[in-house]
Design a protein around this motif. Sequence first.
Motif, PDB file in Angstrom:
ATOM      1  N   MET A 110       0.799  -1.226   0.000  1.00  0.00           N
ATOM      2  CA  MET A 110       0.000   0.000   0.000  1.00  0.00           C
ATOM      3  C   MET A 110       0.831   1.274   0.000  1.00  0.00           C
ATOM      4  O   MET A 110       0.450   2.276  -0.634  1.00  0.00           O
ATOM      5  N   LEU A 111       1.991   1.277   0.652  1.00  0.00           N
ATOM      6  CA  LEU A 111       2.743   2.520   0.845  1.00  0.00           C
ATOM      7  C   LEU A 111       3.122   3.209  -0.456  1.00  0.00           C
ATOM      8  O   LEU A 111       3.258   4.433  -0.496  1.00  0.00           O
ATOM      9  N   GLN A 112       3.304   2.428  -1.530  1.00  0.00           N
ATOM     10  CA  GLN A 112       3.737   3.043  -2.793  1.00  0.00           C
ATOM     11  C   GLN A 112       2.706   4.021  -3.350  1.00  0.00           C
ATOM     12  O   GLN A 112       3.034   4.863  -4.172  1.00  0.00           O
ATOM     13  N   TRP A 113       1.450   3.902  -2.894  1.00  0.00           N
ATOM     14  CA  TRP A 113       0.399   4.778  -3.405  1.00  0.00           C
ATOM     15  C   TRP A 113       0.355   6.113  -2.688  1.00  0.00           C
ATOM     16  O   TRP A 113      -0.398   7.008  -3.087  1.00  0.00           O
ATOM     17  N   LEU A 114       1.140   6.277  -1.622  1.00  0.00           N
ATOM     18  CA  LEU A 114       1.113   7.521  -0.857  1.00  0.00           C
ATOM     19  C   LEU A 114       2.119   8.518  -1.412  1.00  0.00           C
ATOM     20  O   LEU A 114       3.221   8.152  -1.816  1.00  0.00           O
ATOM     21  N   GLY A 115       1.743   9.788  -1.391  1.00  0.00           N
ATOM     22  CA  GLY A 115       2.673  10.807  -1.846  1.00  0.00           C
ATOM     23  C   GLY A 115       3.826  11.016  -0.893  1.00  0.00           C
ATOM     24  O   GLY A 115       4.935  11.372  -1.298  1.00  0.00           O
ATOM     25  N   ALA A 116       3.590  10.791   0.413  1.00  0.00           N
ATOM     26  CA  ALA A 116       4.627  11.006   1.430  1.00  0.00           C
ATOM     27  C   ALA A 116       4.562   9.880   2.462  1.00  0.00           C
ATOM     28  O   ALA A 116       4.039  10.070   3.567  1.00  0.00           O
ATOM     29  N   PRO A 117       5.076   8.689   2.129  1.00  0.00           N
ATOM     30  CA  PRO A 117       5.007   7.574   3.079  1.00  0.00           C
ATOM     31  C   PRO A 117       5.716   7.850   4.394  1.00  0.00           C
ATOM     32  O   PRO A 117       5.334   7.307   5.431  1.00  0.00           O
ATOM     33  N   ARG A 118       6.728   8.716   4.381  1.00  0.00           N
ATOM     34  CA  ARG A 118       7.445   9.014   5.624  1.00  0.00           C
ATOM     35  C   ARG A 118       6.510   9.633   6.656  1.00  0.00           C
ATOM     36  O   ARG A 118       6.624   9.343   7.856  1.00  0.00           O
ATOM     37  N   ASP A 119       5.580  10.474   6.224  1.00  0.00           N
ATOM     38  CA  ASP A 119       4.635  11.093   7.164  1.00  0.00           C
ATOM     39  C   ASP A 119       3.784  10.030   7.854  1.00  0.00           C
ATOM     40  O   ASP A 119       3.513  10.117   9.056  1.00  0.00           O
ATOM     41  N   LEU A 120       3.369   9.022   7.092  1.00  0.00           N
ATOM     42  CA  LEU A 120       2.554   7.960   7.680  1.00  0.00           C
ATOM     43  C   LEU A 120       3.372   7.132   8.668  1.00  0.00           C
ATOM     44  O   LEU A 120       2.875   6.744   9.731  1.00  0.00           O
TER      45      LEU A 120
END
Length: 253
Positions: A110-120
Amino acid sequence: MKERIAAGFSRHLASYDEAASVQAQIAARLSERLNPIMPPKPRVIELGHGTGFLTRHLLPLTPKEIWLNDLAAPLPDLQWPEQTRVHALRGDATEIDWPERLDLVASASMLQWLGAPRDLLDKAAENLVPGGLVAVTSFGPGNFPELARLGLAAGAPSYRDAIGLCHDMPRKMEVIAAWDETIRLEFADARALFGHLRATGVNGLMGGQLSVPRLRHLMKRMDRQGPVTLTYRPSCCIARKPGPSASAPPSKA
């Protein structure tokens, strides 16, 4: 982007379980490393549960409580232990209200779909108890090299290899396992390959920019070039928040 992702996966939920064999493998391999190091009866949140590939592997942990989040999919139809409290958290994982004092934050593919995975991942670390774990998978920059050679742009904004996932983890998190894999699928022809992408909801990676004539041209080109393959490059990382977990079993020392 968020609306396109939700629409793409919603349209193909019925075909996802059968077609997404790679995502099923990724979830199984993550759980093989994760489950043996989990404390008993943990408090868990899973982000992007989809049809439940990883969720099924969390069942044996007998969670005390589990929060299941997804942008589009309904809760997986699973028989949870009677003592497990299950909560649905529908919506964008970056915008939902998170539970506190978690033992595990888990997410697969799922993480690849986020613009900023570091924030999550920062948010995940904040809501973990000391000793709690983050266990996530994504896909690396070399994902789908066959499509890249055809000039098709990457569909996801945040491809990360294992090193990239580790780099995105907050500094206070201790990485205890990280690895990259290569999984290659073979297809009878290009039509079957693009059918696979459609059935898994990933056909949105073209962003609607691939016209029917161009698609036909690309399929003919792929068929002429020999064996038709699609290479996935999953990446995985498990990290621990420093300190003993409040729910960890007592030391035998």
